[in-house]
Enzyme design. Structure first.
Site, PDB file in Angstrom:
ATOM      1  N   LYS A  13       0.830  -1.212   0.000  1.00 16.62           N
ATOM      2  CA  LYS A  13       0.000   0.000   0.000  1.00 16.62           C
ATOM      3  C   LYS A  13       0.867   1.267   0.000  1.00 16.62           C
ATOM      4  CE  LYS A  13      -2.245  -0.908   3.839  1.00 16.62           C
ATOM      5  NZ  LYS A  13      -1.584  -2.153   4.292  1.00 16.62           N
ATOM      6  N   ARG A  88      -8.742   1.105   9.845  1.00 21.49           N
ATOM      7  CA  ARG A  88      -8.338  -0.278  10.113  1.00 21.49           C
ATOM      8  C   ARG A  88      -9.357  -1.004  10.979  1.00 21.49           C
ATOM      9  NH1 ARG A  88      -2.507   0.719   9.395  1.00 21.49           N
ATOM     10  NH2 ARG A  88      -1.298  -1.202   9.470  1.00 21.49           N
ATOM     11  N   ARG A 127      11.887  -6.176   3.966  1.00 21.89           N
ATOM     12  CA  ARG A 127      11.662  -4.756   3.662  1.00 21.89           C
ATOM     13  C   ARG A 127      12.674  -3.868   4.391  1.00 21.89           C
ATOM     14  NH1 ARG A 127       5.627  -2.559   4.288  1.00 21.89           N
ATOM     15  NH2 ARG A 127       5.914  -2.959   6.497  1.00 21.89           N
ATOM     16  N   ARG A 155      12.214  -1.528   9.905  1.00 18.03           N
ATOM     17  CA  ARG A 155      11.238  -1.046  10.894  1.00 18.03           C
ATOM     18  C   ARG A 155      11.199  -1.990  12.090  1.00 18.03           C
ATOM     19  NH1 ARG A 155       5.682   0.160   7.767  1.00 18.03           N
ATOM     20  NH2 ARG A 155       4.929  -0.844   9.653  1.00 18.03           N
ATOM     21  N   ARG A 166       0.636  -8.806  13.507  1.00 23.96           N
ATOM     22  CA  ARG A 166      -0.035  -7.771  12.711  1.00 23.96           C
ATOM     23  C   ARG A 166      -1.012  -8.396  11.713  1.00 23.96           C
ATOM     24  NH1 ARG A 166       5.027  -4.904  10.419  1.00 23.96           N
ATOM     25  NH2 ARG A 166       3.556  -3.609   9.279  1.00 23.96           N
TER      26      ARG A 166
HETATM   27  P1  AMP Z   1       1.587   0.644   8.919  1.00 20.61           P
HETATM   28  O1  AMP Z   1       2.773   1.474   8.595  1.00 20.61           O
HETATM   29  O2  AMP Z   1       0.332   1.115   8.222  1.00 20.61           O
HETATM   30  O3  AMP Z   1       1.816  -0.831   8.752  1.00 20.61           O
HETATM   31  O4  AMP Z   1       1.296   0.881  10.505  1.00 20.61           O
HETATM   32  C1  AMP Z   1       2.247   0.520  11.479  1.00 20.61           C
HETATM   33  C2  AMP Z   1       1.566   0.391  12.833  1.00 20.61           C
HETATM   34  O5  AMP Z   1       0.985   1.652  13.210  1.00 20.61           O
HETATM   35  C3  AMP Z   1       0.424  -0.607  12.906  1.00 20.61           C
HETATM   36  O6  AMP Z   1       0.861  -1.926  13.124  1.00 20.61           O
HETATM   37  C4  AMP Z   1      -0.381  -0.062  14.080  1.00 20.61           C
HETATM   38  O7  AMP Z   1       0.233  -0.369  15.327  1.00 20.61           O
HETATM   39  C5  AMP Z   1      -0.254   1.429  13.880  1.00 20.61           C
HETATM   40  N1  AMP Z   1      -1.348   1.965  13.017  1.00 20.61           N
HETATM   41  C6  AMP Z   1      -1.221   2.513  11.772  1.00 20.61           C
HETATM   42  N2  AMP Z   1      -2.419   2.888  11.294  1.00 20.61           N
HETATM   43  C7  AMP Z   1      -3.330   2.554  12.245  1.00 20.61           C
HETATM   44  C8  AMP Z   1      -4.746   2.654  12.320  1.00 20.61           C
HETATM   45  N3  AMP Z   1      -5.479   3.162  11.328  1.00 20.61           N
HETATM   46  N4  AMP Z   1      -5.345   2.196  13.459  1.00 20.61           N
HETATM   47  C9  AMP Z   1      -4.630   1.684  14.471  1.00 20.61           C
HETATM   48  N5  AMP Z   1      -3.296   1.530  14.453  1.00 20.61           N
HETATM   49  C10 AMP Z   1      -2.651   1.970  13.351  1.00 20.61           C
END
Ligand code: AMP
Length: 209
Positions: A13, A88, A127, A155, A166
């Site tokens: 994404k 989410r 990654r 990360r 996740r």
């Molecule tokens: P991402 O970079 O989108 O994979 O997000 C990394 C982490 O940030 C996720 O595993 C969650 O802990 C947190 N996070 C990101 N977006 C959200 C969201 N919309 N709701 C809740 N937690 C989020």
């Protein structure tokens, strides 16, 4: 244009959003990026969010909804947004609908980027990000140029046990958004497997259709 990119962690994404925003004339709003920036800045919200992120779980709905609501009010968001990693959960999706409908700019399309679970772990654990440019590479599928290879970072939440947590959070809390948006007639499915250029083409075709 108001768009949502839906899909499991590691579906591509973020990478695809970065490629598409210019073509679409919208800004890229990634809650993951905004939360990581808050963690790095050491804000009170960042400190609280880090606990959830490090555990591979979700940050509470009211926190992320607040962040997104503030971002959508900024001037550069008025022309359009591509939301990546938000919503989410169903409560987040309902809050987003309320904000956008209230502004008279309802959500146009939700794209579900589909990648099977078995590919996700391989993708995420390989990654790496360039902290200077934000560019994202994959050690096997998209190797970085030699000049930047030494400075790339992984990360904190991209290790295998955290990826599995996740993915479990995705299936339990985020996958219910698929029928939610299908019922609104807004869902498009795009195959996220294969070379990145092909995925970009399929996304553009889905968005134009
Ligand atoms: P991402 O970079 O989108 O994979 O997000 C990394 C982490 O940030 C996720 O595993 C969650 O802990 C947190 N996070 C990101 N977006 C959200 C969201 N919309 N709701 C809740 N937690 C989020």
């Amino acid at each position: 244009m108001r768009l949502v990119f839906l899909g499991p962690p590691g579906a591509g994404k973020g990478t695809q959003a970065k490629r598409l925003v210019e073509a679409l004339g919208v800004i890229h709003v990634s809650t993951g990026d905004m939360l990581r920036a808050a963690v790095k800045a050491g804000t009170e919200m960042g400190v609280a969010a880090k606990r959830h992120m490090d555990a591979g779980g979700l940050v509470p709905d009211d926190v992320v909804v607040g962040i997104v609501a503030d971002r959508l009010r900024e001037d550069d968001a008025q022309a359009g947004v591509l939301l990546d990693g938000f919503p989410r959960t169903i409560p987040q999706a309902e809050a987003l609908d309320a904000i956008l409908d209230g502004d008279g700019t309802p959500l146009d399309t939700v794209v579900l980027l589909e990648v099977p679970d078995e590919l996700i772990v391989e993708r995420i654990t390989g990654r790496r990000t360039d902290p200077e440019t934000g560019a994202i590479y994959h050690l096997t599928f998209d190797p970085p140029p030699e000049a930047v290879a030494d400075r790339l970072v992984q990360r904190d939440d991209d290790t295998e046990p955290k990826v599995r947590t996740r993915l479990a959070a995705y299936h339990a809390q985020t996958a219910p958004l698929v029928p939610y948006y299908a019922a609104q007639g807004k869902l498009s499915r795009v195959n996220g497997v294969g070379p990145m250029d092909g995925v970009t083409e399929r996304l553009l075709a889905a968005l134009k259709g």
